[in-house]
Design a protein around this motif. Structure first.
Motif, short mmCIF file in Angstrom:
data_model
loop_
_atom_site.label_atom_id
_atom_site.label_comp_id
_atom_site.label_asym_id
_atom_site.label_seq_id
_atom_site.Cartn_x
_atom_site.Cartn_y
_atom_site.Cartn_z
N UNK A 55 -3.33 2.09 7.73
CA UNK A 55 -3.87 1.53 8.97
C UNK A 55 -5.37 1.24 8.82
N UNK A 56 -6.09 2.18 8.17
CA UNK A 56 -7.53 1.99 7.98
C UNK A 56 -7.82 0.77 7.11
N UNK A 57 -7.05 0.62 6.06
CA UNK A 57 -7.26 -0.53 5.17
C UNK A 57 -7.01 -1.84 5.90
N UNK A 58 -6.00 -1.86 6.75
CA UNK A 58 -5.64 -3.10 7.44
C UNK A 58 -6.55 -3.40 8.62
N UNK A 59 -7.09 -2.38 9.26
CA UNK A 59 -7.79 -2.60 10.53
C UNK A 59 -9.29 -2.34 10.53
N UNK B 82 0.82 -1.21 0.00
CA UNK B 82 0.00 0.00 0.00
C UNK B 82 0.86 1.26 0.00
N UNK B 83 1.99 1.20 0.67
CA UNK B 83 2.87 2.37 0.68
C UNK B 83 3.41 2.64 -0.73
N UNK B 84 3.74 1.57 -1.46
CA UNK B 84 4.24 1.74 -2.83
C UNK B 84 3.16 2.32 -3.75
N UNK B 85 1.90 2.14 -3.38
CA UNK B 85 0.81 2.74 -4.15
C UNK B 85 0.61 4.21 -3.81
N UNK B 86 1.41 4.71 -2.86
CA UNK B 86 1.35 6.12 -2.52
C UNK B 86 0.45 6.45 -1.36
N UNK B 87 -0.04 5.46 -0.63
CA UNK B 87 -0.96 5.71 0.47
C UNK B 87 -0.20 6.22 1.69
N UNK C 223 -8.28 6.44 -2.40
CA UNK C 223 -6.88 6.35 -2.79
C UNK C 223 -6.75 6.18 -4.30
N UNK C 224 -7.68 5.44 -4.90
CA UNK C 224 -7.67 5.27 -6.35
C UNK C 224 -7.84 6.61 -7.04
N UNK C 225 -8.75 7.44 -6.52
CA UNK C 225 -8.98 8.77 -7.10
C UNK C 225 -7.72 9.63 -6.97
N UNK C 226 -7.11 9.58 -5.78
CA UNK C 226 -5.89 10.36 -5.58
C UNK C 226 -4.78 9.91 -6.52
N UNK C 227 -4.67 8.60 -6.69
CA UNK C 227 -3.63 8.07 -7.56
C UNK C 227 -3.87 8.45 -9.02
N UNK C 228 -5.14 8.43 -9.43
CA UNK C 228 -5.48 8.85 -10.80
C UNK C 228 -5.11 10.31 -11.02
N UNK C 229 -5.42 11.15 -10.03
CA UNK C 229 -5.06 12.57 -10.15
C UNK C 229 -3.55 12.75 -10.20
#
Length: 270
Positions: free
Chosen positions: A76-80, A65-70, A93-99
């Motif tokens: 932490x939210x994704x994991x927990x 997830x870190x390599x995806x830029x999160x 995060x997908x939207x942010x990555x697209x931007x």
């Protein structure tokens, strides 16, 4: 050393071994432990961190997830968090990555134009240059200027401006230059004396027009004026507009410089 193979739930790696296996630094693992993002399951009797197979799996997910830029808080939210919250986090995060991809793509294009402008000067085809600058324009001139001035700050400034200019932008500059040539010729025809208010106004106009290429100080303008008179190509241009115009323009620039406390004989390119 590892006590058992990777697949066992009882595998225990020291922090150094875990870092080496995962391709991260020990400092990174310590930080993730301190913020309770990914902690080891146990410690040795001496107090050293020991990572089990489940710990390594969580760490691998953190790294993905870190390599995806999160950001770490999002990881932490994704994991927990519950699945429905995870979906929302991933979509955001997908939207942010697209931007970010869109932004980086635009930046890549801008850098490509900048590199091309630094190499070629004018980002137009030979036909477009002739259409914008007129039939007397030689498309080889920007390349010759690059060879002559390519290592100067002024060329870099010129290239930076050129990178963002369209054919329409260059047409505005070309028209302003042509209009200035005609105004200078009319002043010479009317007998305007260098140093007069009218001549000084034209000198200021000249500096403003050519500042479209790069910032021009009064001393630099003096150097240009002397080059206009001494260089056969520049002298040919101005004298082609009106006989004697190159010398008149140089004299007018010198007179204006003196009025501003500059000695034309000692002026330097600065």
């Amino acid at each position: 050393m590892e006590s058992v193979p990777d697949g066992s739930d009882t595998v225990e790696l020291t922090i150094g071994q875990a870092a080496a296996r995962l391709g991260v630094t020990v400092r990174t693992l310590r930080h993730w432990d301190e913020i309770a993002l990914a902690q080891p399951s146990s410690r040795s009797p001496a107090g050293y961190r020991l990572y089990a197979a489940g710990d390594l799996e969580r760490l691998r997910r953190v790294i993905v997830y870190r390599e995806l830029g999160m950001e770490l808080h999002a990881i932490r939210s994704v994991l927990d968090d519950p699945a429905d919250l995870v979906d929302a986090v991933l979509r955001a995060q997908q939207t942010q990555l697209t931007d970010r991809i869109r932004h980086l793509s635009a930046l890549r294009d801008d850098l490509a134009r900048m590199a091309d402008a630094h190499e070629h000067g004018v980002l137009m085809t030979a036909e477009e240059q002739t259409e914008v600058f007129g039939p007397e324009w030689n498309p080889r001139w920007p390349g010759e200027a690059r060879q002559r001035y390519g290592n100067t700050p002024q060329w870099r400034q010129y290239a930076e401006r050129s990178a963002s200019r369209t054919s329409a932008d260059w047409k505005v500059i070309a028209d302003a230059t042509t209009a200035l040539d005609q105004a200078l010729a009319a002043a010479l025809d009317d007998g305007v004396e260098p140093g007069s208010a009218e001549a000084n106004a034209l000198v200021e106009r000249h500096r403003e027009v050519f500042a479209a290429y790069f910032p021009i100080t009064r001393e630099m303008q003096v150097c240009l004026g002397h080059m206009y008179e001494a260089d056969p190509a520049f002298a040919g241009h101005y004298d082609g507009v009106r006989a004697g115009l190159a010398s008149w323009l140089r004299c007018s620039i010198d007179a204006s410089a003196r009025a501003h406390g500059i000695d034309p004989e000692s002026a330097t390119w600065r």
